[in-house]
Write a protein that holds these residues in place. Sequence first.
Motif, PDB file in Angstrom:
ATOM      1  N   GLN A 166       0.822  -1.213   0.000  1.00 45.28           N
ATOM      2  CA  GLN A 166       0.000   0.000   0.000  1.00 45.28           C
ATOM      3  C   GLN A 166       0.855   1.262   0.000  1.00 45.28           C
ATOM      4  OE1 GLN A 166      -0.591  -2.608   1.958  1.00 45.28           O
ATOM      5  NE2 GLN A 166      -2.770  -3.032   2.144  1.00 45.28           N
ATOM      6  N   ALA A 173      -6.886  -8.521 -13.360  1.00 41.00           N
ATOM      7  CA  ALA A 173      -7.463  -8.468 -12.010  1.00 41.00           C
ATOM      8  C   ALA A 173      -8.362  -7.259 -11.822  1.00 41.00           C
ATOM      9  CB  ALA A 173      -6.351  -8.494 -10.946  1.00 41.00           C
ATOM     10  N   LEU A 174      -9.252  -7.017 -12.793  1.00 46.66           N
ATOM     11  CA  LEU A 174     -10.233  -5.936 -12.613  1.00 46.66           C
ATOM     12  C   LEU A 174     -11.274  -6.372 -11.591  1.00 46.66           C
ATOM     13  CD1 LEU A 174     -10.851  -4.758 -16.280  1.00 46.66           C
ATOM     14  CD2 LEU A 174      -9.230  -3.897 -14.592  1.00 46.66           C
ATOM     15  N   PHE A 175     -11.766  -5.426 -10.804  1.00 46.17           N
ATOM     16  CA  PHE A 175     -12.797  -5.750  -9.828  1.00 46.17           C
ATOM     17  C   PHE A 175     -14.103  -6.012 -10.562  1.00 46.17           C
ATOM     18  CE2 PHE A 175      -9.949  -2.700  -7.500  1.00 46.17           C
ATOM     19  CZ  PHE A 175      -9.259  -3.699  -6.830  1.00 46.17           C
ATOM     20  N   PRO A 176     -14.608  -7.250 -10.515  1.00 46.56           N
ATOM     21  CA  PRO A 176     -15.753  -7.591 -11.367  1.00 46.56           C
ATOM     22  C   PRO A 176     -17.041  -6.877 -10.966  1.00 46.56           C
ATOM     23  CG  PRO A 176     -15.149  -9.440  -9.947  1.00 46.56           C
ATOM     24  CD  PRO A 176     -14.089  -8.395  -9.779  1.00 46.56           C
ATOM     25  N   HIS A 177     -17.111  -6.391  -9.718  1.00 41.14           N
ATOM     26  CA  HIS A 177     -18.354  -5.745  -9.273  1.00 41.14           C
ATOM     27  C   HIS A 177     -18.348  -4.248  -9.528  1.00 41.14           C
ATOM     28  CE1 HIS A 177     -15.389  -5.435  -6.127  1.00 41.14           C
ATOM     29  NE2 HIS A 177     -16.120  -4.574  -5.451  1.00 41.14           N
ATOM     30  N   PHE A 234     -10.710   3.468  -8.183  1.00 37.96           N
ATOM     31  CA  PHE A 234     -10.488   2.745  -6.915  1.00 37.96           C
ATOM     32  C   PHE A 234      -9.239   3.217  -6.177  1.00 37.96           C
ATOM     33  CE2 PHE A 234      -9.154  -0.600  -4.110  1.00 37.96           C
ATOM     34  CZ  PHE A 234     -10.322  -1.108  -3.602  1.00 37.96           C
ATOM     35  N   ARG A 257      -5.905   1.868 -14.679  1.00 34.71           N
ATOM     36  CA  ARG A 257      -6.153   1.877 -13.243  1.00 34.71           C
ATOM     37  C   ARG A 257      -4.837   2.026 -12.471  1.00 34.71           C
ATOM     38  NH1 ARG A 257      -8.732  -3.409 -10.523  1.00 34.71           N
ATOM     39  NH2 ARG A 257      -6.646  -4.180 -11.003  1.00 34.71           N
ATOM     40  N   LEU A 304      -7.262 -10.149  -6.934  1.00 35.44           N
ATOM     41  CA  LEU A 304      -8.076  -8.947  -6.742  1.00 35.44           C
ATOM     42  C   LEU A 304      -7.671  -8.257  -5.447  1.00 35.44           C
ATOM     43  CD1 LEU A 304     -11.581 -10.293  -7.795  1.00 35.44           C
ATOM     44  CD2 LEU A 304      -9.967  -8.962  -9.140  1.00 35.44           C
ATOM     45  N   ALA A 351      -5.950  -4.524  -5.093  1.00 32.07           N
ATOM     46  CA  ALA A 351      -6.433  -3.462  -4.200  1.00 32.07           C
ATOM     47  C   ALA A 351      -5.295  -2.942  -3.327  1.00 32.07           C
ATOM     48  CB  ALA A 351      -7.578  -3.984  -3.336  1.00 32.07           C
ATOM     49  N   ALA A 397      -5.106   0.538  -1.155  1.00 33.47           N
ATOM     50  CA  ALA A 397      -6.199   0.280  -0.222  1.00 33.47           C
ATOM     51  C   ALA A 397      -5.677  -0.505   0.981  1.00 33.47           C
ATOM     52  CB  ALA A 397      -7.310  -0.495  -0.917  1.00 33.47           C
ATOM     53  N   SER A 398      -6.001  -0.026   2.183  1.00 27.29           N
ATOM     54  CA  SER A 398      -5.613  -0.737   3.399  1.00 27.29           C
ATOM     55  C   SER A 398      -6.294  -2.104   3.421  1.00 27.29           C
ATOM     56  CB  SER A 398      -6.052   0.063   4.620  1.00 27.29           C
ATOM     57  OG  SER A 398      -7.471   0.086   4.670  1.00 27.29           O
ATOM     58  N   ARG A 399      -5.851  -2.945   4.352  1.00 20.99           N
ATOM     59  CA  ARG A 399      -6.474  -4.263   4.450  1.00 20.99           C
ATOM     60  C   ARG A 399      -7.957  -4.146   4.763  1.00 20.99           C
ATOM     61  NH1 ARG A 399      -3.017  -8.820   5.174  1.00 20.99           N
ATOM     62  NH2 ARG A 399      -0.985  -8.178   4.437  1.00 20.99           N
ATOM     63  N   ARG A 414     -10.000  -1.570   4.069  1.00 24.93           N
ATOM     64  CA  ARG A 414     -10.731  -1.053   2.916  1.00 24.93           C
ATOM     65  C   ARG A 414     -10.842  -2.126   1.833  1.00 24.93           C
ATOM     66  NH1 ARG A 414     -12.009   3.129  -0.922  1.00 24.93           N
ATOM     67  NH2 ARG A 414     -10.617   2.829  -2.673  1.00 24.93           N
ATOM     68  N   ARG A 431     -14.385  -3.130   0.476  1.00 21.89           N
ATOM     69  CA  ARG A 431     -14.739  -2.703  -0.877  1.00 21.89           C
ATOM     70  C   ARG A 431     -14.585  -3.805  -1.922  1.00 21.89           C
ATOM     71  NH1 ARG A 431     -14.477   2.510  -2.509  1.00 21.89           N
ATOM     72  NH2 ARG A 431     -15.290   1.526  -4.383  1.00 21.89           N
ATOM     73  N   VAL A 432     -13.808  -4.831  -1.613  1.00 18.31           N
ATOM     74  CA  VAL A 432     -13.567  -5.883  -2.606  1.00 18.31           C
ATOM     75  C   VAL A 432     -14.088  -7.240  -2.119  1.00 18.31           C
ATOM     76  CG1 VAL A 432     -11.832  -7.126  -3.953  1.00 18.31           C
ATOM     77  CG2 VAL A 432     -11.573  -4.671  -3.549  1.00 18.31           C
ATOM     78  N   PRO A 474     -18.182  -7.225  -1.010  1.00 19.81           N
ATOM     79  CA  PRO A 474     -19.139  -7.171  -2.139  1.00 19.81           C
ATOM     80  C   PRO A 474     -19.096  -8.430  -3.005  1.00 19.81           C
ATOM     81  CG  PRO A 474     -17.822  -5.165  -2.049  1.00 19.81           C
ATOM     82  CD  PRO A 474     -17.261  -6.080  -1.020  1.00 19.81           C
ATOM     83  N   LEU A 475     -17.920  -9.048  -3.115  1.00 15.07           N
ATOM     84  CA  LEU A 475     -17.817 -10.239  -3.957  1.00 15.07           C
ATOM     85  C   LEU A 475     -18.282 -11.490  -3.209  1.00 15.07           C
ATOM     86  CD1 LEU A 475     -14.453  -9.534  -5.771  1.00 15.07           C
ATOM     87  CD2 LEU A 475     -16.760  -9.449  -6.708  1.00 15.07           C
TER      88      LEU A 475
END
Lengths: 358, 224
Positions: free
Chosen positions: A78, A90-94, A103, A149, B117, B121, B126-128, B130, B134-135, B138-139
């Motif tokens: 991060q 690795a696109l976010f599918p949702h 994002f 992205r 995925l 992120a 994105a932090s763990r 988040r 967010r990922v 929802p999935l």
Amino acid sequence: MADDLIARVVLRLAGGPPRAVALSLGVDAFPIAVLFGPSGAGKSTLLRCIAGLERPAAGVVRWRDRAWFGAATWVPPQDRDVGFVAQQGALFPHLDVADNVAFGLAALGPAERARRVAEVLDRFDLGGLRRRAPATLSGGERQRVALARAVARRPSLLLLDEPFSALDHPARSALRADLRRWVRALGLPTLLVTHDPAEAMAVGDTLAVLDAGQVRQTGPVGAVFERPCDAATARILGVDTLVAATVLRAGAGTAVVRAGDGELTVSAPEGLAGRVRVCVRAEDVTLRAGNLGAEGNGAPGRVLRVDDEGAFAVVSLDCGFPLVARLPRRALRALGLAAGDAVFAAIDPSAAWAVADG
Amino acid sequence: MDWTALALSLRLAAVTTAILLALAPPLAWWLATTRWRWRHVADALVAMPMILPPTVLGYYLLLALGPRSPAGALLARLTGESLPFTFPGLVVGSVIYSLPFAVQPMRASFARVDRELVEAAWCLGASRLRTFARVVLPLSRAGVVAAAVLTFVHTLGEFGVVLMLGGNLPGRTRTVSVAIYDQVQSLDYAAANRTAGVLVALSFALLALTYHAQREGTPRWPTT
């Protein structure tokens, strides 16, 4: 000048013992440095160590003036400020295309984020796809979104893990050209992993050849391809023929070697002697029907086999040593060669490169 | 028909589900991703309430929460009330009893989220937390919904733990299944029939609604 990217790490590759890998790339290695090697060489693992997705057993990872990994240092992915693009994107599918690109921009205010997304989508020709779901995109479109992205955050280093290997041929060559254009326009240092020599040639400025967890050679792409440092590296780089030979006389940058029953003049590094291998790429071999031109640099021989390779034909020869030539099919037809025919294989001394055997 | 008992059961199921929806996701995520050497022990511990006889679970909870245990005494001092034979006591028991029904569907769907995925992120800053919100979440919608429904329905029909821990105080701890037991004990089969019927219909309706809502995500033999 200090090296920009240093990754000296101990990797534990699948099943094998731990291996020390040392990769150093200077400022002039970028915009696009390519980490090239056969599958299983550890390229992806090394890239993941640089991204922070994998923790090496020991070692150092530095990017410019920042230490990302060391004995007492661990910077999580991060905080490394890298863009990472995986093989399948690795696109976010949702999330739709625009939300995927947005994002990584959580730190920006809504107005600035929207502006940045629009700008990036525009640059990557994705404006028309902004509300599409990833599942409805073609493979090439998906990888373009993944690049967009990763780039949207303006990372200091872009890491690409075989980003085009899942694509079909036309999409792949189009994206390679685009990638070069984008990365140059953005001035974004990029490290790309590939096992495809054509891809390395097409997009790279610098090439680092990795084999079995060891960096064998690093240098400008053209120089590495034309002048591999040893026989093993030449094989990895896809040199078609490595002729076993013995040095007879060595001069400034050239050598005369005995190969089979004849002599060849080849290019060679300073001080080469004894048993060597001569690297000859199939496209650098010129064929003449019959034994004509035997006075030129090359070797007489016989055609063993002719294989079709699309627009090209691959001719396997016996010249006292095995040799492979690749020529356009049209040229082959003009020569009227078939198995058993006598030929003369001419080799330009500048295109043949001798390396120490081993 | 004991409407008070039904209302109490619904309230208990709702509170239990709400608590487990907060508690189970982090636990399920940890179980799905940990490389801890003793993770199978944690797995077994979480699954225990599923195979343990409810009376055994209820008995131990009764001892643990009772005024003679240190934990029970502490809780009694904090809340001013001893937990056994109260509604909060029932909630504690139900949360533990339904824990595997909440954790396991979540755990299974978390584990199916593509690792790439999650890594994407992370590399996007994105932090763990988040990334999870967010990922991963929802999935894993199907798993979370399944966990919620299973927890709710399971709590609705719970009997042994409730009886051991809560007893049978109308309006306080008498749940709908305890009411059915009472009705049968007093040979009031007509009332038992009605109450049981309502419970069956309610459970069926909830499950059917859930499957309907998830018809897209349910694996099925492909039709061509």
